[in-house]
Motif scaffolding. Structure first.
Motif, mmCIF file in Angstrom:
data_model
loop_
_atom_site.group_PDB
_atom_site.id
_atom_site.type_symbol
_atom_site.label_atom_id
_atom_site.label_comp_id
_atom_site.label_asym_id
_atom_site.label_seq_id
_atom_site.Cartn_x
_atom_site.Cartn_y
_atom_site.Cartn_z
ATOM 1 N N TRP A 238 1.059 -1.455 0.219
ATOM 2 C CA TRP A 238 -0.206 -0.074 0.156
ATOM 3 C C TRP A 238 1.045 0.688 -0.158
ATOM 4 O O TRP A 238 1.918 1.100 0.813
ATOM 5 N N ALA B 84 0.303 5.413 0.878
ATOM 6 C CA ALA B 84 -0.331 6.641 1.467
ATOM 7 C C ALA B 84 -0.164 7.929 1.562
ATOM 8 O O ALA B 84 1.175 8.102 1.738
ATOM 9 N N GLU B 85 -0.486 8.695 1.105
ATOM 10 C CA GLU B 85 -0.199 10.513 0.895
ATOM 11 C C GLU B 85 0.011 11.317 2.761
ATOM 12 O O GLU B 85 -1.629 10.749 2.810
ATOM 13 N N ALA C 119 -4.075 9.792 6.998
ATOM 14 C CA ALA C 119 -3.447 9.387 5.878
ATOM 15 C C ALA C 119 -4.140 8.717 4.719
ATOM 16 O O ALA C 119 -4.853 6.998 4.356
ATOM 17 N N ARG C 120 -4.083 9.632 3.729
ATOM 18 C CA ARG C 120 -5.451 9.434 1.940
ATOM 19 C C ARG C 120 -4.526 8.054 1.593
ATOM 20 O O ARG C 120 -3.776 7.955 1.313
ATOM 21 N N PRO C 121 -5.563 7.014 1.187
ATOM 22 C CA PRO C 121 -5.174 5.706 0.337
ATOM 23 C C PRO C 121 -4.539 6.716 -1.027
ATOM 24 O O PRO C 121 -5.484 7.249 -1.408
ATOM 25 N N ASN D 204 -10.769 3.115 0.601
ATOM 26 C CA ASN D 204 -10.514 2.473 -0.255
ATOM 27 C C ASN D 204 -11.224 1.119 -0.850
ATOM 28 O O ASN D 204 -11.094 0.133 0.204
ATOM 29 N N GLY E 267 -6.750 6.177 -3.873
ATOM 30 C CA GLY E 267 -8.032 5.370 -2.927
ATOM 31 C C GLY E 267 -8.864 6.842 -2.594
ATOM 32 O O GLY E 267 -8.381 8.009 -3.508
ATOM 33 N N ASP F 171 -9.087 7.880 5.359
ATOM 34 C CA ASP F 171 -7.647 8.011 7.077
ATOM 35 C C ASP F 171 -7.451 6.403 6.870
ATOM 36 O O ASP F 171 -8.212 5.577 7.872
ATOM 37 N N MET F 172 -6.461 5.911 6.154
ATOM 38 C CA MET F 172 -6.157 4.501 6.622
ATOM 39 C C MET F 172 -5.453 4.717 8.520
ATOM 40 O O MET F 172 -6.343 2.806 8.175
#
Length: 842
Positions: free
Chosen positions: A469, A471-472, A479-481, A502, A509, A517-518
Motif C-alpha cells: 500500500w 498513502a499520502e 493517511a489518504r490511501p 478504498n 484511494g 484516513d487509513m
C-alpha cells in the motif's frame, strides 16, 4: 510596331523592366494628338492591333507625377472595366510616366502581368530609375540622337546600375560586354568563349550535381539563335557554396537577320531558392516528426530532410545517454554516392563535457559553426577523419528541452561555408521541433514503461500474500490511501467495505466513512491491548520517519490475526508519501508460542534427566562403595585358599578363578567410584613435582612382560629430565591405562612407541601402536563412558569402556588435554598434553 530610330535600345530597356518587375511583358508607349505608338516592347505586349494603353490609364498617367501601380485590376475601379493593356488581359500593371524636357507627358513605361502581382518598393524605385533612362533616350532620339561613344557610355552606365547580371558576346562567340554584377566574376568573363563557360565556371543543372555540356550554357544557346527563358543554372566556383541563377538569353540580330552576337540576363536567386528550400525543410521536418514512430526514425528523417535541403553532404543526430555518460548516434544520412566511412564509422562516443565539437555544444548548450575544418584551430573529435572524407565545414546545434540538452545535431559540407545567422535561426527552429518531439516521445516512452512496470508490479503483487500500500500524509495528519493492493483482505480476512475506505483493488484511494484516513480505518480493528503500539507506529510515520510494528487485528471474519507492518516515508516536493507492506504473521506467532511451550517442556525433561542422572550416579557410587567390602572379603578368602598347601589341584584352579574374577570386579568398582568422584568434583588430586621421565620408564618396564608375551616391540623416546607438577598416582594411572590398551589392542608382532617432549610451556606424551585402529567416524565418541570401538567388539576383546573416560577426567583435572588420532600406516596415537609448570593459584 513601327520602326523607330533606337528601337533596339528601347526594346532592351523594356526587357530589363520586365525582368526587374518579374512580369511577362513590358512596353514603352508614346501618346499625343489622340494617338498611341509603341516604340519599345518585351514579350507579347504591343504585338496586337488597337491602342496599347486604355484611355483611362493614359489619362491617369498623364494627370499624375508618380507611377500608377495596380496590383489587381479586378478589384480596382480605375481599370476594372478596361483591362486590356498591350493586347493582354492584364491582372496587374505598373505604369511610369515619361516626361519630355519641358515636363510634358510623352507616354508611359508599363509592365504587365496576367496574374495579380505585388511589387516591393525597391523594385518600383529601380523601375522608376529605368523610366528616367527611357526619358533620356527619347530626348536624344527627338533631337536627332547623340554621338556613338556617348551612347556606349550611356548603355554601360545603364547596365551597371542594374542588380541583374548582363553579359553579351560578339559574332565570334567571345564575351565582349558585362555589367558590374558579372564584372567581378573570377576568372574574368571578358574574352572567354561561350564554349568554355561551362567548364571554367562550374555550371551545373538545377540538381546541382549534373554538369552542363558546353552547348547547354544559356549564352551558347542564345548565340546559336535560341531564345532562352528562365533557365536555372547552378554555378560552383572555388571553395564557395553553390550559386543558383535564373538566366534569360536572346540572340542579337540586325534587321536583315545577320547575327551580331547574343546577350543574357543573369539573376541570382540563391537566397530566394534557399528561402523556399528552408520553408520546404521546415515542412518536411514537421511531417517527419508527425510520421515517425521512434526516436531513431525521427532523427534519421530530420537529418535527411535538412541536409538535402541545404545541399550539404551529411548530417547526424547524437543523443545524450539517460545517465549522461556519453553520446549515442541514432540518426545518420549522407548524400548518395559519397563514401564517408572514415567519418561516420563508429556509433558510440564516450565524451566528457566540453571535449571536441559535440562535447562543447553538449556542455554550453550553444551552436558551434566551423567555416573551414582545415584552418580552424579548435579541437574537433573526428577532425582528421572528416578531412580524409573530403568534408570542409561543419555546424553543430544543441537540441534542448528547457535548459537540458537532449542531443546534438551535426551537419557537414564539402565546401567552405561562411557563418549564416539566418540559417542558424532556421536550424534553431528545427532543433526546437526535434526537442519538443524527443521530450514528448520520451514522456510517452516513460508512460508506456511506467504502465508496463505497473502491470508487472501488479502481477508480482497478486502472487504475494502481503498487502502492499501507499498513502499520502496530509497536513492535518490523515493517511489518504493512494494505492492498496488488496484493500486489507490479507490481514483483515475480508475486503474493507467501501464506506470504510478504498473499496477497489489497486485503485486510487477515496474518501469513505473515515474521510479516506487509513489510520482511522485500520485503528478500528486494532486489539485494545495493542493500541499503544499502533499509535506510536502512526505517530512515527506522520513525523516522516521509517517505522515498523506488530500488533493484533480483529478481522472482519471474526478471526484475530497478528499483523507485521513496515513502512518507509518519502517526499515528492512538499508532499509526504508512505510506502508500506502488511504481512499476516499469525502463524509465526503461533509457532513462536508453540516453540516456547516445547522449549519449556524440553527444559522440564532436561531437569528430569539431570535428576535421574544424578540419582544414577549416586546409585552407582553407593552400589560400588557397598560392593568393595564383600569383593575385598572374597579376594582375601581366595588368597587364603591359594596359600593352603593341602589344597588339591582342582580346588586350587577354582580358587584361582575366584581370585581373578574378584580382581576384575574390584577394578570395575574402582573405575565406577573414580568416575562418580570425578563427576562430583571430589576426586583426590595431590599435585607435586614429578619426574615424568622416570614415571614413564617405570610404567614401560611394568608392561614389558605382557608385551613380550605377544612378541610386541616396545620403543621409548623420551627427553631427559622431563618434570611436571602432577599427582604421581593419578598420572601413573593414565600412563598405565594407555600402555595397557596399546598392548591389548595390538596384534602379536606389532609395536608400541612411547615418546615425551617439552614444547614451550607444555609436556607432550604420545603412546602410539600398530593395533587394530578405530574407525574415523568413532573418534569423537571415544572418550565417552562405556563406549567401545566397533573394531574392539569385532575382535572379541573384552573391556568396560570406562578407561578412556577416566583418563580424560584425570588429565583435565590436571589442566591438560588428551586426544586420539589415526596413526599413519595403521593403529592409533594417543596424545596427552600437561602443563610443565604448576598452574597459577587463583
Amino acid at each position: 510596331m513601327p520602326s523607330v530610330p533606337g528601337a533596339a535600345l528601347l526594346d532592351r530597356l523594356t526587357h530589363l523592366a520586365a525582368r526587374l518587375l518579374e512580369t511577362p511583358a513590358a512596353l514603352v508607349a508614346l501618346t499625343g494628338h489622340g494617338r498611341q505608338v509603341v516604340v519599345g516592347a518585351s514579350g507579347p505586349a504591343g504585338r496586337r492591333p488597337g491602342p496599347p494603353l486604355p484611355a483611362s490609364l493614359c489619362e491617369r498617367v498623364a494627370a499624375g507625377d508618380g507611377p500608377l501601380v495596380v496590383s489587381d485590376t479586378r478589384t480596382d475601379e480605375r481599370l476594372r472595366r478596361d483591362r486590356v493593356i498591350g493586347g493582354l488581359e492584364a491582372a496587374a500593371c505598373a505604369a511610369f510616366p515619361l516626361h519630355g524636357p519641358g515636363g510634358e507627358t510623352l507616354g508611359a513605361l508599363c509592365a504587365i502581368d496576367t496574374e495579380p502581382h505585388r511589387w516591393s518598393r525597391a523594385q518600383l524605385e529601380l523601375a522608376g530609375d529605368l523610366a528616367r533612362t527611357v526619358e533620356e533616350e527619347l530626348s536624344a532620339l527627338r533631337v536627332g540622337g547623340g554621338r556613338p561613344e556617348e551612347g556606349q557610355t550611356f548603355l554601360q552606365a545603364l547596365l551597371d546600375s542594374l542588380d541583374t547580371g548582363v553579359a553579351a558576346c560578339d559574332r565570334d562567340g567571345r564575351v565582349v560586354l558585362v555589367n558590374r554584377v558579372l564584372r567581378e566574376s573570377r576568372p574574368p568573363l571578358v574574352g572567354v568563349h561561350v564554349d568554355d563557360l561551362a567548364e571554367l565556371y562550374g555550371m551545373f543543372a538545377p540538381d546541382g550535381r549534373t554538369p552542363l555540356r558546353p552547348e547547354e550554357v544559356p549564352l551558347a544557346r542564345a548565340f546559336a539563335g535560341e531564345r532562352v527563358d528562365g533557365q536555372e543554372v547552378v554555378v560552383r566556383t572555388g571553395d564557395c557554396g553553390p550559386c543558383r541563377t535564373v538566366v534569360n538569353g536572346r540572340p542579337i540580330e540586325t534587321a536583315d537577320g545577320r547575327r551580331l552576337g547574343a546577350v543574357v540576363a543573369v539573376r541570382d536567386v540563391t537566397d530566394q531558392y534557399r528561402a523556399q528550400a528552408l520553408h520546404r525543410t521546415q515542412h518536411a521536418v514537421a511531417q517527419v516528426l508527425i510520421d515517425a514512430s521512434s526516436s531513431e526514425e525521427a532523427a534519421t528523417g530530420v537529418v535527411a530532410a535538412v541536409t538535402d535541403a541545404l545541399g550539404w553532404t551529411c548530417g547526424e543526430y547524437w543523443q545524450v545517454d539517460p545517465g549522461e555518460e556519453g553520446l549515442t548516434r541514432i540518426g545518420l544520412w549522407n548524400r548518395p554516392g559519397r563514401d564517408l566511412q572514415d567519418f561516420t564509422a563508429g556509433s558510440r562516443l564516450r565524451l566528457q563535457r566540453g571535449r571536441g565539437l559535440l562535447g562543447r555544444v553538449w556542455e554550453t548548450g550553444r551552436e558551434l559553426w566551423i567555416c573551414d575544418l582545415s584552418r580552424d584551430p579548435r579541437d574537433f573529435l573526428r577532425r582528421e577523419e572528416a578531412l580524409r572524407a573530403g568534408l570542409r565545414a561543419a555546424v553543430a546545434l544543441p537540441v534542448r528541452s528547457g535548459r537540458q540538452v537532449l542531443g546534438v545535431l551535426v551537419f557537414a559540407s564539402d565546401t567552405v561555408q561562411e557563418r549564416d545567422d539566418e540559417l542558424i535561426a532556421l536550424l534553431d527552429g528545427v532543433c526546437a521541433h526535434v526537442g519538443r518531439y524527443m521530450e514528448r516521445l520520451r514522456a510517452e516512452e516513460l508512460a508506456l514503461a511506467l504502465a508496463a512496470s505497473r502491470r508487472r508490479f501488479e502481477q508480482i503483487v497478486t502472487h504475494v500474500n502481503d498487502d502492499v500500500w501507499t498513502a499520502e500524509i496530509t497536513p492535518d495528519g490523515r493517511a489518504r490511501p493512494v494505492y492498496v493492493s488488496t484493500s486489507g483482505a490479507g490481514i483483515l480476512g475480508e475486503r474493507v467495505p467501501p464506506e470504510g475506505g478504498n473499496g477497489g483493488d489497486g485503485g486510487d484511494g477515496g474518501d469513505g466513512g473515515d474521510g479516506g484516513d487509513m489510520v482511522a480505518i485500520v485503528g478500528r480493528y486494532v486489539h485494545p491491548d495493542d493500541r499503544p503500539v499502533f499509535t506510536a507506529f502512526c505517530e512515527r510515520l506522520i513525523s516522516g520517519s521509517p517505522a515498523e510494528a506488530e500488533f493484533r487485528l480483529a478481522g472482519l471474519d471474526g478471526v484475530t490475526r497478528w499483523a507485521w507492518i513496515r513502512a518507509l516515508p518519502r517526499r515528492e516536493g512538499d508532499r509526504l508519501f508512505v510506502d508500506g507492506i502488511s504481512t499476516d504473521v499469525t502463524e509465526r506467532h503461533r509457532m513462536a508460542e508453540e516453540r516456547e511451550r516445547l522449549l519449556a517442556e524440553e527444559q522440564r525433561q532436561v531437569r528430569r534427566l539431570r535428576e535421574l542422572d544424578r540419582m544414577k550416579d549416586e546409585l552407582v557410587a553407593l552400589v560400588s562403595h557397598e560392593l568393595r567390602s564383600p569383593i575385598g572379603a572374597i579376594r582375601g578368602y581366595a588368597e587364603m585358599l591359594l596359600d593352603d598347601p593341602d589344597l588339591g589341584g582342582e580346588q586350587r584352579a577354582f580358587a584361582d578363578v575366584i581370585d581373578r574374577k574378584s580382581a576384575d570386579l574390584q577394578r570395575l568398582v574402582d573405575d565406577l567410584l573414580d568416575l562418580a568422584r570425578l563427576d562430583a568434583g571430589r576426586i583426590a588430586i595431590d599435585p607435586r613435582p614429578v619426574s615424568l621421565t622416570r614415571l614413564l620408564n617405570q610404567s614401560v618396564e611394568d608392561h614389558r612382560p605382557a608385551a613380550a608375551a605377544k612378541r610386541l616391540t616396545v620403543r621409548v623416546d623420551l627427553d631427559r629430565h622431563l618434570r611436571v607438577h602432577a599427582d604421581p598416582a593419578r598420572l601413573r594411572q593414565v600412563v598405565d591405562n594407555l600402555l595397557s590398551n596399546a598392548v591389548k589392542y595390538t596384534p602379536a608382532g606389532g609395536a608400541v612407541t612411547v615418546a615425551a617432549r617439552r614444547e614451550g610451556g607444555e609436556v607432550t606424551v604420545t603412546v602410539a601402536d600398530t593395533g587394530i585402529g578405530i574407525p574415523s567416524e568413532q573418534y569423537p565418541q571415544l572418550f565417552g563412558r562405556f563406549f567401545r570401538a566397533s573394531t574392539a567388539k569385532d575382535a572379541g576383546i573384552k573391556g568396560t569402556g570406562l578407561g578412556l573416560a577416566i583418563i580424560r577426567a584425570i588429565v583435565e583435572a590436571h589442566g591438560g588435554t588428551v586426544t586420539a588420532a589415526p596413526r599413519e600406516g595403521g593403529g592409533t596415537v594417543f596424545t596427552v598434553r600437561l602443563p610443565a609448570e604448576p598452574p597459577q593459584e587463583e
